[in-house]
Structures are given as C-alpha cells and as structure tokens.
Design a protein around this motif. Sequence first.
Motif, mmCIF file in Angstrom:
data_model
loop_
_atom_site.group_PDB
_atom_site.id
_atom_site.type_symbol
_atom_site.label_atom_id
_atom_site.label_comp_id
_atom_site.label_asym_id
_atom_site.label_seq_id
_atom_site.Cartn_x
_atom_site.Cartn_y
_atom_site.Cartn_z
ATOM 1 N N GLY A 158 9.913 21.127 -15.106
ATOM 2 C CA GLY A 158 11.074 22.253 -14.916
ATOM 3 C C GLY A 158 11.519 21.260 -13.459
ATOM 4 O O GLY A 158 13.147 21.785 -13.600
ATOM 5 N N GLN A 222 20.195 21.914 -9.903
ATOM 6 C CA GLN A 222 18.792 22.330 -9.479
ATOM 7 C C GLN A 222 18.502 22.757 -8.925
ATOM 8 O O GLN A 222 17.572 23.965 -7.959
ATOM 9 N N SER A 424 25.754 22.516 -18.545
ATOM 10 C CA SER A 424 25.496 23.092 -20.000
ATOM 11 C C SER A 424 24.033 22.411 -20.607
ATOM 12 O O SER A 424 23.272 23.504 -21.300
ATOM 13 N N PRO A 427 18.249 22.079 -20.043
ATOM 14 C CA PRO A 427 16.900 22.809 -20.458
ATOM 15 C C PRO A 427 16.966 23.690 -18.943
ATOM 16 O O PRO A 427 17.146 24.703 -17.861
ATOM 17 N N ALA A 428 16.698 25.193 -20.048
ATOM 18 C CA ALA A 428 16.425 26.757 -19.749
ATOM 19 C C ALA A 428 15.193 27.318 -18.267
ATOM 20 O O ALA A 428 15.713 27.630 -17.435
ATOM 21 N N HIS A 429 14.494 26.195 -18.844
ATOM 22 C CA HIS A 429 13.472 26.324 -17.766
ATOM 23 C C HIS A 429 12.720 25.988 -16.777
ATOM 24 O O HIS A 429 12.219 25.433 -16.338
ATOM 25 N N GLN A 432 14.563 26.038 -9.994
ATOM 26 C CA GLN A 432 16.446 26.063 -9.726
ATOM 27 C C GLN A 432 15.752 26.607 -7.926
ATOM 28 O O GLN A 432 15.300 27.845 -7.604
#
Length: 444
Positions: A158, A222, A424, A427-429, A432
Amino acid sequence: MAQDSDHNYRENLAASLTKIEEIFGVQLKYEPKLVEGKSLDYAYWRIRQGNLEVSLTAVLAPFDLTFFKEDASHYTIKPFQYHKKSRSAAEEQLDFLASTYHNLEEWENRKALLKACIMEALALEALPAAPNNAPIVNERKIFEGYSVENIALEVLPGIFTTGSIYRPFPLGENLPIVIMPNGHFGQGRYRESQQIRSATLARMGAVVVGYDLFAWGESLLQFDSEDHHLAAAHSLQTWNGIQWIDYLTALPETDPQRVGITGGSGGGSQTMLLSAIDDRITVSVPTVMLSSHFSGGCPCESGKPIHLCGGGTNNAEIAAMTAPRPLLIISDGGDWTHSVPELELPYIRRIYGFYDQEDLLINSHFSQEGHDYGFSKRQAMYPFMAKHLGLNPQSLLNQLGQVAEDNITILSEQDLQVFGADGSLLPAHAVQGREALFELLEGN
C-alpha cells in the motif's frame, strides 16, 4: 562570586561566559535569550585554564548549548543541534577515525562494521516484503533524443514511490542506469534543473529515474507534508532507492553492472548512503552535501542513528565507503561543503590510497557558488558519468566543449504525475496517513 547556602559556587551563565572571555581573550557571540535565567553549580570551577573548548563545553552542555569557532578569537554560541558540529570538532573526529585504520584490511573491517550497523539502524531487513505487483506506468512521451514515462512502484504493501524514467530514443540495449534521489530543492523531481540533467543523461545513453522524497510530490497523496520529518522517512527513502535499482536493473534494455547515482543536498545524503550499503552502485556523485561537520538537518537524512555507528561516524567516512568505486564530490563555497578541498578530501583520498585508486576520487569545487545543482555542477557531473558508465556525450558537445542542454522539453508537474492531477489513479488499497504507516511497520 555568589555562593548559595550549600556552597555550590552557583553562578549565572552570562557571568560564566564573561569570565571565559576574560581568561582566554576571546569574544563570544550569542543571543541574550539563550542565557537568560540560566545558572549552574560550580560554574567557574568548570573552566579549565589553557583549554578554551573544553571550558566552553563544560559550561554550555548542561543547557544543551554548543559553540562554533568563527576564527581564532571569535566563537558563536547556539542551541545544540545533533546534526551540526564545529569544524574543529570535525577535524578531531576525522583525525581519530584515521588513526584507527592504517591499511586496507583494517579499513575493510571498519567498513563491514559500519555497513552492518547502518543496515540495522535503518531497520531495512525488518521492513515488510515489497509486494510483487506490477508497476503503474503512464504512456511514454517521446522528445528529441529521449523519452519520458511516469511510474509508481509499490515498495511496501500500500505504499508507493513515484518517479519519472528517462530513456534514450531510439532505445538501444545494454544501457547503464542512473538513479537520482531528490533533495529538498523546491518542486522536487518536477524542478527544471532535475528535468534537464535527467534528459541530458538519457540523451547520452543512460536510463535515468528521478523519484519523489517521502511525503513530497505524489507521496502527499498518502501522507501529510509534516510526515516527511518522521524518522521513518530515513528508512523509507533508502528503501525506495534500493527498489528503484531492483526495478531498473531487471529491465531488458539495461546493464546491471553499470549503475550510477547522483543527487543534490538531501539527495546527496541519499547518494552517499546508498553508495555505502548497495554494492550494485558503480559510480557515485554526491552534490553539495558531503561534510564531516554537518550530517543533514532533516530526519530523512539523520533521523535514524546511522551516524552513531561504529562508536561515531560522519558523512565523510560514509562517503569513503564507496571506495574503490569512482566517486566525484561536488562542493561549493557557500554551504557546509566549503571545507571539502582542505578537510574531507584528503581524508577520503587516504582511504582510496589503500586500494591504489586515488585517481578514481575527484573533487569539483566551486568556491564562488552556493547550494544548488546548477549548470556548472552538471557540467562537472556529465563527463564523470560518461567516463565511468560508458556514456556518449560527443554528439552533445558545443563549441566550448560543454555538454549542451538545448532542445529539452520542460514538462509541467501534471505531465509528470503518475496518479493524475487529482490523484484519482492512486490505488484504493493505498495506505493513508502516519498511523496506518506505523501500524504497517510495527505489525511486521
């Protein structure tokens, strides 16, 4: 002198410093607020006749203050900063270090000890394994003699490092590699001078990558900018550099036996550090950073205790770990590298002498210049990289014998972003924030 009821010979700090000035005939410069309201027991007894610097240390250290010698009779007192020391203290340390190894075998033993300790201090082996996920790559842009594509590597689960890869065009084969860790110059890898040297080296025949600092550039998708000042940034940036070498050396068009590295300022810190611990690097050019009395004021350079290794080290000894590989030190008169020709260079040259390879150590010193990776410094770097990586600058030479930097397209930040202007494409995973980062690191 006033005595308290316990006969502790207590005196205020300002009076103690005045006494030192009287005894040693020097002037001490400091802001009054540094000494205001401060006093210490046995103050005058701490003064050692005949030894000014020992006396200053004894009086100042209880208050986390230190001193810097300006000339024979003038000293400046400042708050203690772990990453800075006086030149005289640096000279003393270099002399001591040099006294501990007298031949190649003794130096190699010291080098092995330092390398193991640095790796442990950075805790690189404790990091989670890099995921075996395909990199995220944008469409390649073609320009005059080179191409550019933006790319992200998932270096930890991630967590991504983002950069731009410059290649010769047409591509060719068996090409050397140059990695460019960024420093703290404004705009990072988007900076015009960074793009110029990346494109120019690509035109000379190298595959080049410039990549973001941790919590800079696209890493801000991130993490917050304040997270750059975490000690973890020191480990993560080093890990990122290793991952870029892994990636580039595995490409079918590259030669893994020819790997160069260069960066300025904080990128110079990474250049020295990566060269010390990764033997795949064959040519090293730290720029406007090497100093024995300054180890970098950002936690991404000194947040982990690498400079405490081996009982104490500094960036001159860390840079010397590059030996016997080619090393070009670029320095200037306007920052902490001003002392390189007289102080750090002779020390490092002695170590290169253990290998009979003094000719592989070069210093390009710009006494009238300041802290940058400007045109003149790039002109010192290009021929050194060309010589030791087998690049071809001949077609780029101008009438003055300089490597021309003409006809390079300076791209916007948006053009160099992997994840798009709005982020955008991240990646969603993706991890953060610092809490998620700490959980990842501590859970491994």
